[in-house]
Every structure is written in C-alpha cells, then in structure tokens.
Design a protein around this motif. Structure first.
Motif, PDB file in Angstrom:
ATOM      1  N   ASP A 186      40.746  49.878  45.533  1.00 20.00           N
ATOM      2  CA  ASP A 186      39.867  49.547  46.278  1.00 20.00           C
ATOM      3  C   ASP A 186      38.352  48.931  45.892  1.00 20.00           C
ATOM      4  OD1 ASP A 186      38.624  51.734  45.515  1.00 20.00           O
ATOM      5  OD2 ASP A 186      38.780  52.959  47.290  1.00 20.00           O
ATOM      6  N   GLU A 187      38.280  48.556  44.463  1.00 19.49           N
ATOM      7  CA  GLU A 187      36.981  48.037  44.115  1.00 19.49           C
ATOM      8  C   GLU A 187      37.168  47.008  42.811  1.00 19.49           C
ATOM      9  OE1 GLU A 187      35.142  51.894  42.685  1.00 19.49           O
ATOM     10  OE2 GLU A 187      36.196  51.655  40.641  1.00 19.49           O
ATOM     11  N   ALA A 188      36.312  46.635  42.507  1.00 20.50           N
ATOM     12  CA  ALA A 188      36.264  45.596  41.253  1.00 20.50           C
ATOM     13  C   ALA A 188      34.888  45.385  40.554  1.00 20.50           C
ATOM     14  CB  ALA A 188      36.949  43.938  41.944  1.00 20.50           C
ATOM     15  N   ARG A 189      35.101  44.903  39.359  1.00 22.44           N
ATOM     16  CA  ARG A 189      33.791  44.751  38.726  1.00 22.44           C
ATOM     17  C   ARG A 189      33.420  43.380  38.786  1.00 22.44           C
ATOM     18  NH1 ARG A 189      30.468  48.548  36.849  1.00 22.44           N
ATOM     19  NH2 ARG A 189      29.305  48.194  34.994  1.00 22.44           N
ATOM     20  N   VAL A 190      32.022  43.098  38.817  1.00 21.20           N
ATOM     21  CA  VAL A 190      31.746  41.622  39.118  1.00 21.20           C
ATOM     22  C   VAL A 190      30.537  41.597  38.095  1.00 21.20           C
ATOM     23  CG1 VAL A 190      30.238  40.586  40.732  1.00 21.20           C
ATOM     24  CG2 VAL A 190      32.237  41.844  41.708  1.00 21.20           C
ATOM     25  N   THR A 200      29.860  47.312  40.146  1.00 20.94           N
ATOM     26  CA  THR A 200      31.241  47.485  40.754  1.00 20.94           C
ATOM     27  C   THR A 200      30.840  47.356  42.229  1.00 20.94           C
ATOM     28  OG1 THR A 200      31.794  49.409  39.376  1.00 20.94           O
ATOM     29  CG2 THR A 200      33.061  49.407  41.388  1.00 20.94           C
ATOM     30  N   CYS A 201      31.821  46.614  42.889  1.00 23.05           N
ATOM     31  CA  CYS A 201      31.822  46.255  44.263  1.00 23.05           C
ATOM     32  C   CYS A 201      33.024  46.846  45.002  1.00 23.05           C
ATOM     33  CB  CYS A 201      31.837  44.667  44.696  1.00 23.05           C
ATOM     34  SG  CYS A 201      33.498  43.871  44.406  1.00 23.05           S
ATOM     35  N   THR A 202      32.775  47.272  46.165  1.00 26.81           N
ATOM     36  CA  THR A 202      33.632  48.489  46.823  1.00 26.81           C
ATOM     37  C   THR A 202      34.426  47.784  48.067  1.00 26.81           C
ATOM     38  OG1 THR A 202      31.990  49.225  48.246  1.00 26.81           O
ATOM     39  CG2 THR A 202      32.326  50.347  45.998  1.00 26.81           C
ATOM     40  N   VAL A 239      29.195  44.059  48.146  1.00 30.48           N
ATOM     41  CA  VAL A 239      28.144  44.132  47.052  1.00 30.48           C
ATOM     42  C   VAL A 239      27.054  45.346  47.377  1.00 30.48           C
ATOM     43  CG1 VAL A 239      26.155  42.863  45.861  1.00 30.48           C
ATOM     44  CG2 VAL A 239      28.211  41.688  46.431  1.00 30.48           C
ATOM     45  N   PRO A 240      26.856  46.203  46.572  1.00 32.75           N
ATOM     46  CA  PRO A 240      26.188  47.473  46.904  1.00 32.75           C
ATOM     47  C   PRO A 240      24.555  46.778  47.406  1.00 32.75           C
ATOM     48  CG  PRO A 240      27.023  47.579  44.907  1.00 32.75           C
ATOM     49  CD  PRO A 240      27.498  46.431  45.230  1.00 32.75           C
ATOM     50  N   GLU A 241      24.043  47.450  48.226  1.00 33.25           N
ATOM     51  CA  GLU A 241      22.877  47.000  48.810  1.00 33.25           C
ATOM     52  C   GLU A 241      21.505  47.245  47.941  1.00 33.25           C
ATOM     53  OE1 GLU A 241      21.908  48.873  52.494  1.00 33.25           O
ATOM     54  OE2 GLU A 241      23.809  48.425  53.441  1.00 33.25           O
ATOM     55  N   ASP A 242      21.848  48.045  46.648  1.00 33.06           N
ATOM     56  CA  ASP A 242      20.935  48.161  45.829  1.00 33.06           C
ATOM     57  C   ASP A 242      20.858  47.207  44.731  1.00 33.06           C
ATOM     58  OD1 ASP A 242      23.027  49.224  44.669  1.00 33.06           O
ATOM     59  OD2 ASP A 242      22.029  51.018  43.798  1.00 33.06           O
ATOM     60  N   VAL A 243      21.677  46.018  44.937  1.00 37.88           N
ATOM     61  CA  VAL A 243      22.083  45.185  43.824  1.00 37.88           C
ATOM     62  C   VAL A 243      21.315  43.668  44.297  1.00 37.88           C
ATOM     63  CG1 VAL A 243      23.504  43.812  42.449  1.00 37.88           C
ATOM     64  CG2 VAL A 243      23.976  46.142  42.781  1.00 37.88           C
ATOM     65  N   THR A 244      20.595  43.218  43.548  1.00 41.39           N
ATOM     66  CA  THR A 244      19.763  42.112  44.108  1.00 41.39           C
ATOM     67  C   THR A 244      20.836  40.808  43.927  1.00 41.39           C
ATOM     68  OG1 THR A 244      17.475  43.058  43.838  1.00 41.39           O
ATOM     69  CG2 THR A 244      17.919  40.630  43.867  1.00 41.39           C
ATOM     70  N   GLY A 248      25.513  32.129  47.294  1.00 46.72           N
ATOM     71  CA  GLY A 248      26.047  31.048  46.403  1.00 46.72           C
ATOM     72  C   GLY A 248      26.208  31.394  45.026  1.00 46.72           C
ATOM     73  N   LEU A 249      25.724  32.436  44.693  1.00 46.98           N
ATOM     74  CA  LEU A 249      25.773  32.517  43.118  1.00 46.98           C
ATOM     75  C   LEU A 249      27.292  32.646  42.618  1.00 46.98           C
ATOM     76  CD1 LEU A 249      23.357  35.605  42.475  1.00 46.98           C
ATOM     77  CD2 LEU A 249      23.160  33.235  41.500  1.00 46.98           C
ATOM     78  N   GLU A 250      27.550  32.214  41.499  1.00 51.03           N
ATOM     79  CA  GLU A 250      28.837  32.077  41.012  1.00 51.03           C
ATOM     80  C   GLU A 250      29.081  33.489  40.242  1.00 51.03           C
ATOM     81  OE1 GLU A 250      29.502  28.480  38.880  1.00 51.03           O
ATOM     82  OE2 GLU A 250      29.475  27.278  40.517  1.00 51.03           O
ATOM     83  N   LEU A 251      30.447  33.848  40.411  1.00 48.01           N
ATOM     84  CA  LEU A 251      30.618  35.162  39.737  1.00 48.01           C
ATOM     85  C   LEU A 251      32.019  35.104  39.129  1.00 48.01           C
ATOM     86  CD1 LEU A 251      32.853  36.867  41.535  1.00 48.01           C
ATOM     87  CD2 LEU A 251      30.932  37.182  43.004  1.00 48.01           C
ATOM     88  N   SER A 252      32.216  36.023  38.161  1.00 45.97           N
ATOM     89  CA  SER A 252      33.524  36.552  37.619  1.00 45.97           C
ATOM     90  C   SER A 252      33.885  37.797  38.074  1.00 45.97           C
ATOM     91  CB  SER A 252      33.788  36.213  36.225  1.00 45.97           C
ATOM     92  OG  SER A 252      32.902  37.277  35.446  1.00 45.97           O
ATOM     93  N   MET A 253      35.120  38.125  38.623  1.00 47.81           N
ATOM     94  CA  MET A 253      35.564  39.323  39.097  1.00 47.81           C
ATOM     95  C   MET A 253      36.734  39.848  38.370  1.00 47.81           C
ATOM     96  SD  MET A 253      36.913  40.126  43.061  1.00 47.81           S
ATOM     97  CE  MET A 253      35.467  39.653  43.641  1.00 47.81           C
ATOM     98  N   SER A 254      36.655  41.242  38.032  1.00 49.73           N
ATOM     99  CA  SER A 254      37.865  41.965  37.248  1.00 49.73           C
ATOM    100  C   SER A 254      38.397  42.978  37.905  1.00 49.73           C
ATOM    101  CB  SER A 254      37.135  42.435  35.725  1.00 49.73           C
ATOM    102  OG  SER A 254      38.397  42.988  34.982  1.00 49.73           O
ATOM    103  N   ILE A 255      39.543  42.755  38.119  1.00 43.49           N
ATOM    104  CA  ILE A 255      40.521  43.928  39.254  1.00 43.49           C
ATOM    105  C   ILE A 255      41.450  44.523  38.266  1.00 43.49           C
ATOM    106  CG2 ILE A 255      41.848  44.000  41.173  1.00 43.49           C
ATOM    107  CD1 ILE A 255      40.914  41.388  42.241  1.00 43.49           C
ATOM    108  N   ASP A 256      41.037  45.788  38.114  1.00 41.02           N
ATOM    109  CA  ASP A 256      42.111  46.655  37.301  1.00 41.02           C
ATOM    110  C   ASP A 256      43.281  47.297  38.026  1.00 41.02           C
ATOM    111  OD1 ASP A 256      43.493  48.243  35.459  1.00 41.02           O
ATOM    112  OD2 ASP A 256      41.830  49.782  35.251  1.00 41.02           O
ATOM    113  N   ALA A 257      44.292  46.552  38.064  1.00 38.86           N
ATOM    114  CA  ALA A 257      45.664  47.087  39.008  1.00 38.86           C
ATOM    115  C   ALA A 257      46.459  47.710  38.385  1.00 38.86           C
ATOM    116  CB  ALA A 257      46.100  45.549  39.400  1.00 38.86           C
TER     117      ALA A 257
END
Length: 337
Positions: A186-190, A200-202, A239-244, A248-257
C-alpha cells in the motif's frame, strides 16, 4: 557396315542412355536419401525436443517495479448545499482556509409532512422547518463562493469549491505487469531529481478501469466516437503533506511487490500461465517431454518462483511449446494438482 557407322548407330546412343540413367539415379539419391547416415534398421527417436532445455536452479527474486510518473495536485472538490432552501448564514468568507468537516454555511429548508390516505380528512400537519449545516468535504481553501444570505439554493448545484493543496504521485505500468502487482503493497518509494529526499507515498492504488487525466476527470470523448482503451494501468499514491512538491514535477516510483530468497526459479518463457498456477514441460534423459502443473510465487518479469511441482536439478524446456522461439516438440501429459 563399317566400324564408324556401327559406332554411331548402336554404341553411341547406348552410351548416352547409360549416362542419363546414371545422372537420374544420382539425383534421386541426393534428393531422397543422400543425407541418411547410420546403421540400417535404426529407428528415428520420437518426442525429442528441438527447443533448448534448462536446469531448475535456486536463486533470489526481487519483484521491484520501477516506473516513471508525475506529481499532480489533487483536483478541487465541489461543495453542494444538498437540500433546496434559503441561505441563512455564512460561516467563512470566500478564500478562507478550511479543514474537512468545518461548517461553511447554513441552509433553511421546509419539509412538507407526508399525509396517509386514511388521514386525508384530518387537519394537515404544519410544515417542518430544518436548518442544514453544510460542511467542508475536504481540507483546502474555499473558492468560487459567491452566496449571500437570503439567496435561494438548490441541493444539486455546486455552491463553491475547495481548492486543495495536497498532491498525488501518478505513474503508469503496462497492463501485462499488472499481474506482478496482484499482491502489491500500500506504499511506494518516490524519487524526484533535484527535489526533496526520496520519500514514501501511501495509500497506493491501481486504476484498473481506465486512467484519469491529470485534472482528475476522464478525457472527453467526441460524439459518435468510441472511448479509446488504455494499454497501461495507472498507479496513484498520496504525497505526505510535510513534503514540498509542485504540480507537474517528474518522478520515478519504486514499488516493492515481494521477494523470494533461495527459491526454485525458472524463466517465465518456460511457463504457460503465470498467475498462481502454470504448466512446464519436463524433459527426461531420453528426450521425452512430460507436461506438468506447477504452483507459482514471486514473478520479477524475467523469472518466476516455483512453489510446488518441480525439484532442483530437473530439466525443462526453455520455451513453452508452440511459442515463436520454440521448435517442434511432442510429449505426454502428467496430471497436475
């Protein structure tokens, strides 16, 4: 009759016939039997695979999916009065910051009581007046609110919008990789290049029924046109509210399955069916193939874990029979489980 005439009339034609017959026999041998070798009477082997075989071995699998995506600001949420009536009180002005559940305004509504058939001759009951408090459906800033006390409102009309300052991380995965995310966390690393520390986004979700546009609404379809089917599934997490971050920002997401340590593994090319159960073709010392059912575990896209049905060191076909990379194969079927 001279020798010359005899040679031309009898010997020479006979020689040409012998030469022609020799050539015909040689061509027939080359065409139909010239490549044969070995002792006579030896039977050709049957059920011998032209597909290469591999050995079942142990390894560690890491089912980690890396995808690209974008930071998207959460769309505004409409505020509806929910009832027909009169605006009697406004708690916050337009542009004020509110939290989910905060009172925004109040609506006075009149409800006519229902009259039963047997009570038609009785004195009608007076109307019931209710005051309904409309609260903020989300946290954000109140926008587009122009209501004034005394205005008549309807329940299904949007009175205002809550502009949110929260964000989601969105990415897409090929539909075929959706099978690798059957037991997704239920989460991923961004990670954002040049941005904050990886975070970590939830509340990770996978949109199986179509990918929404960045604004949160489905792309419009022209009249008479069929909606286009997507070849990818969208992955969304908060995205956690405390993360600025910024829209439109580009990202890479890692999902550990999931992962598997010291597991029996085979290439996915060797298995027909890759969801929980599948089929492989075991090859014995004589080259005969036996179809066998197996139970499957972690799949990293290249190799898959064998939970049951094979033993370490077994020989199996590297490619499923009938696949584009497979040769002509034959074999017998063995009952699965």
């Amino acid at each position: 009759m001279t020798f010359t005439r005899t040679f031309r009339r009898f010997v020479l034609p006979t020689a040409w016939l012998l030469i022609g017959a020799t050539i015909a026999v040689s061509l027939a041998v080359l065409a139909f039997g010239g490549g044969a070798t070995g002792a006579e009477g030896t039977e050709s082997p049957t059920a011998v695979s032209l597909s290469p075989t591999i050995t079942v071995e142990r390894a560690t699998l890491e089912n980690s999916l890396e995808i690209d995506g974008t930071i998207v600001i959460d769309p505004a949420v409409p505020v509806k009065a929910s009832v027909d009536g009169t605006l009697t009180h406004v708690h916050v002005p337009n542009g004020a910051k509110v939290s989910k559940g905060d009172p925004l305004f109040e609506v006075r509504t009149v409800v006519e009581p229902e009259v039963a058939a047997e009570d038609e001759d009785d004195e009608p009951a007076p109307p019931v007046v209710r005051f309904v408090a409309v609260t903020a459906p989300a946290t954000g800033r109140l926008a587009a609110f122009t209501g004034k006390v005394g205005d008549e409102v309807t329940g299904d009309a949007a009175m205002a919008r809550i502009k949110r300052s929260t964000f989601t991380a969105r990415g897409t995965v090929p539909v075929v990789d959706r099978y690798r995310l059957m037991d997704a966390p239920d989460e991923a690393r961004v990670t954002i290049d040049g941005g904050p520390e990886p975070f970590t986004c939830t509340d990770l979700q996978i949109a199986d029924e179509g990918v929404e546009s960045a604004g949160g609404a489905e792309a419009p379809v022209e009249e008479g046109e069929e909606p286009e089917s997507s070849s990818a599934a969208e992955v969304v997490c908060d995205v956690p509210e405390d993360v600025t971050v910024f829209d439109g920002l580009e990202l890479s997401m890692s999902i550990d399955a999931g992962s598997a340590q010291d597991a029996l593994v085979v290439p996915v090319t060797a298995v027909r069916g890759l969801l929980k159960r599948g089929t492989v073709w075991v090859v014995d010392d004589s080259g005969k193939q036996t179809e066998r059912r197996v139970r499957l575990g972690v799949n990293d896209g290249k190799s898959v874990e064998i939970l049951k049905g094979l033993e370490e060191g077994a020989q199996i076909l590297q490619y499923v029979p009938g696949s584009p990379t497979d040769g002509d194969v034959g074999g017998e079927s063995e009952a699965g489980y």
